[in-house]
Design an enzyme around this catalytic site. Structure first.
Site, PDB file in Angstrom:
ATOM      1  N   GLU A   1      31.882  33.133 -17.973  1.00 19.12           N
ATOM      2  CA  GLU A   1      30.490  32.609 -18.563  1.00 19.12           C
ATOM      3  C   GLU A   1      30.993  31.465 -19.541  1.00 19.12           C
ATOM      4  O   GLU A   1      31.620  31.572 -20.500  1.00 19.12           O
ATOM      5  CB  GLU A   1      29.871  33.722 -19.389  1.00 19.12           C
ATOM      6  CG  GLU A   1      28.450  33.207 -19.845  1.00 19.12           C
ATOM      7  CD  GLU A   1      27.782  34.000 -20.893  1.00 19.12           C
ATOM      8  OE1 GLU A   1      26.723  34.058 -21.061  1.00 19.12           O
ATOM      9  OE2 GLU A   1      28.590  34.826 -21.485  1.00 19.12           O
TER      10      GLU A   1
ATOM     11  N   ASP B   1      32.694  37.359 -20.417  1.00 22.13           N
ATOM     12  CA  ASP B   1      31.618  36.909 -21.277  1.00 22.13           C
ATOM     13  C   ASP B   1      32.122  35.810 -22.354  1.00 22.13           C
ATOM     14  O   ASP B   1      33.149  35.738 -22.867  1.00 22.13           O
ATOM     15  CB  ASP B   1      31.415  38.342 -22.435  1.00 22.13           C
ATOM     16  CG  ASP B   1      29.987  38.128 -23.009  1.00 22.13           C
ATOM     17  OD1 ASP B   1      29.149  38.195 -22.680  1.00 22.13           O
ATOM     18  OD2 ASP B   1      30.125  38.079 -24.372  1.00 22.13           O
TER      19      ASP B   1
ATOM     20  N   HIS C   1      21.104  38.678 -16.494  1.00 16.12           N
ATOM     21  CA  HIS C   1      20.269  39.571 -17.879  1.00 16.12           C
ATOM     22  C   HIS C   1      19.864  38.870 -19.263  1.00 16.12           C
ATOM     23  O   HIS C   1      19.363  39.563 -20.056  1.00 16.12           O
ATOM     24  CB  HIS C   1      21.265  41.060 -18.124  1.00 16.12           C
ATOM     25  CG  HIS C   1      22.369  40.143 -18.836  1.00 16.12           C
ATOM     26  ND1 HIS C   1      23.476  39.289 -18.152  1.00 16.12           N
ATOM     27  CD2 HIS C   1      23.067  40.375 -20.047  1.00 16.12           C
ATOM     28  CE1 HIS C   1      24.537  38.977 -18.978  1.00 16.12           C
ATOM     29  NE2 HIS C   1      24.255  39.710 -20.192  1.00 16.12           N
ATOM     30  N   ASP C   2      20.382  37.606 -19.192  1.00 15.79           N
ATOM     31  CA  ASP C   2      19.827  36.584 -20.386  1.00 15.79           C
ATOM     32  C   ASP C   2      18.766  35.802 -20.024  1.00 15.79           C
ATOM     33  O   ASP C   2      18.366  34.979 -21.099  1.00 15.79           O
ATOM     34  CB  ASP C   2      21.179  35.933 -20.807  1.00 15.79           C
ATOM     35  CG  ASP C   2      22.335  36.746 -21.261  1.00 15.79           C
ATOM     36  OD1 ASP C   2      22.015  38.081 -21.831  1.00 15.79           O
ATOM     37  OD2 ASP C   2      23.456  36.588 -21.201  1.00 15.79           O
TER      38      ASP C   2
ATOM     39  N   ASP D   1      32.630  43.685 -16.721  1.00 14.72           N
ATOM     40  CA  ASP D   1      32.335  42.692 -17.939  1.00 14.72           C
ATOM     41  C   ASP D   1      33.128  42.752 -18.887  1.00 14.72           C
ATOM     42  O   ASP D   1      33.437  43.857 -19.516  1.00 14.72           O
ATOM     43  CB  ASP D   1      30.734  43.013 -18.212  1.00 14.72           C
ATOM     44  CG  ASP D   1      30.199  41.664 -18.823  1.00 14.72           C
ATOM     45  OD1 ASP D   1      30.868  40.869 -19.429  1.00 14.72           O
ATOM     46  OD2 ASP D   1      28.831  41.523 -18.370  1.00 14.72           O
TER      47      ASP D   1
HETATM   48  C1  GLC Z   1      26.832  36.720 -23.217  1.00 13.58           C
HETATM   49  C2  GLC Z   1      26.153  37.860 -22.826  1.00 13.58           C
HETATM   50  C3  GLC Z   1      24.875  38.321 -23.495  1.00 13.58           C
HETATM   51  C4  GLC Z   1      25.518  38.729 -24.930  1.00 13.58           C
HETATM   52  C5  GLC Z   1      26.282  37.642 -25.470  1.00 13.58           C
HETATM   53  C6  GLC Z   1      27.389  38.020 -26.728  1.00 13.58           C
HETATM   54  O1  GLC Z   1      26.241  35.599 -23.425  1.00 13.58           O
HETATM   55  O2  GLC Z   1      25.726  37.555 -21.235  1.00 13.58           O
HETATM   56  O3  GLC Z   1      24.040  39.087 -23.107  1.00 13.58           O
HETATM   57  O4  GLC Z   1      24.511  38.998 -25.839  1.00 13.58           O
HETATM   58  O5  GLC Z   1      27.405  37.066 -24.733  1.00 13.58           O
HETATM   59  O6  GLC Z   1      28.306  38.991 -26.182  1.00 13.58           O
END
Ligand code: GLC
Ligand code: CA
Length: 546
Positions: free
Chosen positions: A242, A200, A316-317, A98
């Site tokens: 992402e 991310d 995970h979100d 990640d």
């Molecule tokens: C992304 C991650 C999340 C995190 C955010 C800030 O959306 O998936 O879990 O809190 O970025 O890094």
């Protein structure tokens, strides 16, 4: 379309804190993951997306990194990380690290330096602005985790930008020295033998702060192309960005073959559909098949010949897939299997989130004190201060809070689900006694074995990977069905997305379809005929004979 090895790969996402605790401190760790590699190999997956394991004060469970090249002590050591990479590789599994480079932790040495003085060489690694005339933040930009997106550094009298918590200061991607540092760090990780990166909130790195343009800033694609050229573009790696903001047009920019950017993007159209326009995830709208179908069709069609989709129902979100899109009650098993079939029979690379393969469900803690997620905790207080009631906010957290996905993995029915021998960092979901890996392994008809079969089918049938996607029964309000076709081979995928028994009238042109049922969650179907009596959440994939 040029073929890539990861087109028929399946990714499994591990949230390390909640996967397996090897040393009895209540926190999942790298050795715990190593101990479960045989399980993952048996499932058939090819890639692990490993949520962050780097050194971090854990304000956002590791998405706040204080050293990109060290491992958090609670997760293990770099030597163990290297063992994980090697042990996974022996099982033909590659690790996606990640990559969190929109921001660092406030404990990262760059930020500590930056705080020392305005002329420190690292000052410009972050984004600083003078206060507004009234001494307050430079503008009204809000953090995703509640409150202003600006925090005051009292010593210098300036504010720094943080799109997430104030312990996650945003990096300044207008500074080429930031690029050099990040690229060098990425190359050192690639040299360790990883398979690539999950990136991310990558859509935020091109931000144009003064215009308050955060996602899709004007330099975004330039920055990604530079990164590609300087790092992963030199080898055969997998990269997934992402991108909450991505439209299909953006996705073609990120993942078009000739673009030399990323392998694919991870976008959330099918998730955001069910959020309120104003209150977002905290007021969820009920699941509605018509808009879900429309969104999936849109993405399948837009990326049919160019680019590549990531396929996922959860991470995970997000809430648990079966709780969101299926039925966590009486039809948990058939609906979880249906979701597995639907996911793997779309065109793209599927992602399985840990626990999804055994049909883990959302959790409903009664008090806010049982929650751990910084987003849920912060927004609880922000929204209550705005007048939202406790009950209403808890409804939002129960429906969409991130801790739904973060309760410990259920390995067996022993105390704490076999995840740990002590009190875990977050409570287990009490339903682990019925829903756990040991029980699923012992039951030939389990959700787990259905996933295993589905993953194997993707390796066996190119039509599942490269077949064109064509919706059928398009206007049906309860059924989501499509045909994948490749070189004269056709695969019908048909899913009852409801808990009802349905009588489905088959359109005349489909009535003589028959062939081999590749997978189903009730008795196999090998023909359609005039009418089908569908069971609740019934789903099957039929390879149509010529
Ligand atoms: C992304 C991650 C999340 C995190 C955010 C800030 O959306 O998936 O879990 O809190 O970025 O890094
Ligand atoms: Ca541990």
């Amino acid at each position: 379309m040029e073929k890539k090895w990861w087109h028929n790969a399946v990714v499994y996402q591990i949230y390390p804190r909640s996967f397996m605790d090897s040393n009895g401190d209540g926190i999942g760790d790298i050795n715990g993951i190593i101990s479960k590699l045989d399980y993952l190999q048996q499932l058939g997956i090819n890639l692990i997306w490993l949520s962050p394991v780097y050194r971090s004060p854990m304000d956002d469970n590791g998405y706040d990194i204080s050293d990109y090249e060290d491992i958090a002590a609670e997760f293990g050591t770099m030597a163990q990380m290297e063992t994980l990479i090697a042990q996974a590789k022996q099982r033909d599994i590659h690790i996606l690290m990640d990559l969190v480079v929109n921001h660092t932790s406030d404990e990262h040495p760059w930020f500590i330096e930056a705080l020392k003085s305005k002329d420190n060489p690292y000052r410009d690694f972050y984004i600083w602005r003078k206060p507004a005339a009234d001494g307050g933040p430079p503008n009204d930009f809000r953090s995703y985790f509640g409150g202003s997106g600006w925090a005051l550094d009292e010593a210098s009298g300036e504010y720094y930008l943080h799109q997430f918590s104030k312990r996650q200061p945003d990096l300044n991607w207008d500074n080429p020295r930031v690029h050099d540092e990040v690229h060098a760090m990425m190359n050192r990780w690639l040299a360790k033998g990883i398979g690539g990166f999950r990136m991310d909130v990558i859509d935020l790195i091109g931000k144009e702060v003064d215009k308050q343009i955060m996602a899709n800033g004007k330099n975004l694609h330039l920055l990604i192309r530079q990164m590609n050229r300087a790092t992963f573009g030199k080898g055969d790696y997998v990269t997934v960005g992402e991108a909450w903001s991505a439209t299909p047009e953006d996705a073609l920019l990120y993942s078009g073959a000739e673009r030399e950017e990323l392998s694919m993007v991870f976008q959330f159209d099918h998730i955001k559909q069910f959020w309120d326009e104003h209150a977002g995830k905290w007021c969820s709208k009920p699941f509605e098949l018509a808009s879900f179908k429309a969104v999936i069709e849109k993405w399948q069609t837009a990326l049919a010949h160019q680019g590549w989709n990531s396929l996922f129902w959860s991470n995970h979100d997000l809430p648990r897939a079966v709780s969101k899109f299926g039925d966590e009650g009486a039809f948990r098993v058939p609906s979880a299997k249906m979701l597995a079939t639907a996911l793997h029979c779309l065109k793209g690379t599927p992602y399985i989130y840990q626990g999804e393969e055994i049909g883990m469900t959302n959790v409903r803690f009664e008090t806010i004190d049982d929650y751990r997620d910084i987003e849920s905790l912060n927004l609880y207080h922000v929204r209550l201060a705005e007048g939202v009631s406790h009950d209403e906010m808890m409804l939002g957290i129960h429906a969409n809070g991130r801790d739904n996905a973060r309760t410990p993995m259920h390995w067996d029915d022993s105390p704490n689900a076999g995840f740990t021998t002590v009190k875990p960092w977050i409570a287990v979901n009490p339903n682990y006694r019925e829903i756990n890996v040991a029980a699923a392994l012992a039951e030939p008809d389990s959700i787990l074995w259905h996933y295993q079969k589905m993953v194997a089918l993707r390796k066996q049938y190119p039509v599942l990977v490269y077949g064109d996607f064509q919706p059928v029964l398009r206007d049906h309000p309860q059924v989501f069905a499509w045909v994948r076709s490749l070189d004269g081979e056709r695969l019908l995928v048909l899913n009852n997305f409801t808990a009802e028994h349905l009588t489905l009238d088959i359109p005349p042109e489909m009535q003589n379809w028959h062939g081999e049922c590749l997978i189903s969650n009730y008795a196999p179907r090998d023909q359609l005929a005039v009418r089908l009596e569908l069971q609740p959440y019934e789903s099957f994939a039929l390879l149509i004979g010529r």
